[in-house]
Every structure is written in structure tokens, then in C-alpha cells.
Motif scaffolding. Structure first.
Motif, PDB file in Angstrom:
ATOM      1  N   UNK A  27     160.619 -24.346 108.889  1.00 11.98           N
ATOM      2  CA  UNK A  27     160.253 -24.312 110.310  1.00 11.98           C
ATOM      3  C   UNK A  27     158.739 -23.886 110.617  1.00 11.98           C
ATOM      4  N   UNK A  28     158.249 -22.867 109.653  1.00  9.67           N
ATOM      5  CA  UNK A  28     156.606 -22.745 109.500  1.00  9.67           C
ATOM      6  C   UNK A  28     156.449 -22.167 108.011  1.00  9.67           C
ATOM      7  N   UNK A  29     155.299 -22.020 107.633  1.00  5.15           N
ATOM      8  CA  UNK A  29     155.011 -21.058 106.342  1.00  5.15           C
ATOM      9  C   UNK A  29     154.189 -19.704 107.590  1.00  5.15           C
ATOM     10  N   UNK A  30     153.622 -18.720 106.737  1.00  2.00           N
ATOM     11  CA  UNK A  30     153.476 -17.646 107.263  1.00  2.00           C
ATOM     12  C   UNK A  30     152.803 -16.910 105.815  1.00  2.00           C
ATOM     13  N   UNK A  61     152.372 -18.330 101.845  1.00  2.00           N
ATOM     14  CA  UNK A  61     152.766 -17.606 101.062  1.00  2.00           C
ATOM     15  C   UNK A  61     154.370 -17.293 101.137  1.00  2.00           C
ATOM     16  N   UNK A  62     154.285 -17.707 101.969  1.00  2.00           N
ATOM     17  CA  UNK A  62     156.026 -17.186 102.171  1.00  2.00           C
ATOM     18  C   UNK A  62     156.062 -18.849 103.593  1.00  2.00           C
ATOM     19  N   UNK A 107     159.897 -16.719  99.105  1.00  2.00           N
ATOM     20  CA  UNK A 107     158.742 -15.852  99.449  1.00  2.00           C
ATOM     21  C   UNK A 107     157.970 -15.757  97.986  1.00  2.00           C
ATOM     22  N   UNK A 108     156.810 -16.608  97.871  1.00  2.00           N
ATOM     23  CA  UNK A 108     156.028 -16.784  96.578  1.00  2.00           C
ATOM     24  C   UNK A 108     155.945 -15.738  96.025  1.00  2.00           C
ATOM     25  N   UNK A 109     156.482 -15.797  94.867  1.00  2.00           N
ATOM     26  CA  UNK A 109     156.767 -13.981  94.018  1.00  2.00           C
ATOM     27  C   UNK A 109     156.202 -14.638  92.132  1.00  2.00           C
TER      28      UNK A 109
END
Length: 136
Positions: free
Chosen positions: A28-31, A35-36, A49-51
Motif C-alpha cells: 500500500x505504501x512505505x513509511x 524502513x516500513x 519492519x526492516x530490523x
């Protein structure tokens, strides 16, 4: 009340690819500076969530993120129309089958893990699904 599902991944692009190709969700979208990733296509949005691996899970714990297969009492169940095609699609996108499909009075279930070690199940309802076992 609103439910948001957050899933840590060590590679955001690979996570988006798996949840799109393997589960049929859509980005839907990146935030937050990319990173999300907010994924749609389920009853609640799923946020990847990029961790990085090895980072601390919380500030109050010594636990570090590890993307090998892990067990947690919380997992996601995805209700699918037909179990076998859903399994094949997920396997083709990088999932692992952990338990062969099993039959229950409420339907059928297969246990898998995503490429990041998170457990997930596919459920194919039969009749009223869990309602067949309702006690009240």
C-alpha cells in the motif's frame, strides 16, 4: 479498536516480495524513510519492519533479532480458498512447509514458516469453520 500487525524482516524488499507473491497481499505504501512497508489484502494491515539481525528486540531485554526459524506463541493464520494452491504459491516465494495438511472437523490446516522464521498457518474452512465447535 483497530488491529495492526507488525512483522520484523531483515530485508524489506524480500519481505514485500514474499508477502505479495507468496500470500497475495499488496504494497500500500512505505513509511519512515523506506524502513516500513504497509501491506494490504488481509482483514488488518500488515506492516513489515526492516530490523537488522542482531539488533536488540527491546530496550529491556538482552534478546536479539534472529531470522532463523523461531517459535513464539503468536502466529498468523491465513484463511485460503484451497490449501494446496496456497501452499505451492507460498513455497515458490520462499516459505517452508513445516507440517503436512491435516484434516479437522472445522477444515484443513497446513503449518509453514515465512523466509524470516515466522510461523504461519493456512486454513481452509469446512462448513461453519470454527463455528462447528462453538460451545456458546
Amino acid at each position: 479498536m483497530e488491529l495492526l500487525i507488525n512483522i520484523d524482516v531483515d530485508d524489506l524488499e524480500r519481505g514485500i516480495g514474499f508477502y505479495e507473491t507468496g500470500l497475495g497481499m499488496r504494497l500500500a505504501r512505505t513509511l519512515f524513510d523506506g524502513t516500513v512497508a504497509e501491506m494490504h489484502g488481509a482483514c488488518a494491515p500488515v506492516f513489515l519492519l526492516a530490523k537488522p539481525p542482531g539488533t536488540f528486540a527491546t530496550t529491556r531485554s538482552d534478546s536479539r533479532r534472529d531470522y532463523a526459524r523461531h517459535w513464539t506463541p503468536v502466529h498468523l493464520d491465513f484463511v485460503v480458498e484451497s490449501l494446496e494452491p496456497a501452499i505451492e504459491r507460498a513455497l515458490g516465494a520462499g516459505a517452508e512447509l513445516e507440517d503436512w495438511p491435516r484434516d479437522f472437523d472445522w477444515g484443513r490446516q497446513a503449518m509453514l514458516s515465512d523466509p524470516f522464521g515466522h510461523g504461519l498457518c493456512f486454513i481452509e474452512w469446512k462448513g461453519d469453520g470454527y463455528g462447528a465447535n462453538a460451545e456458546r
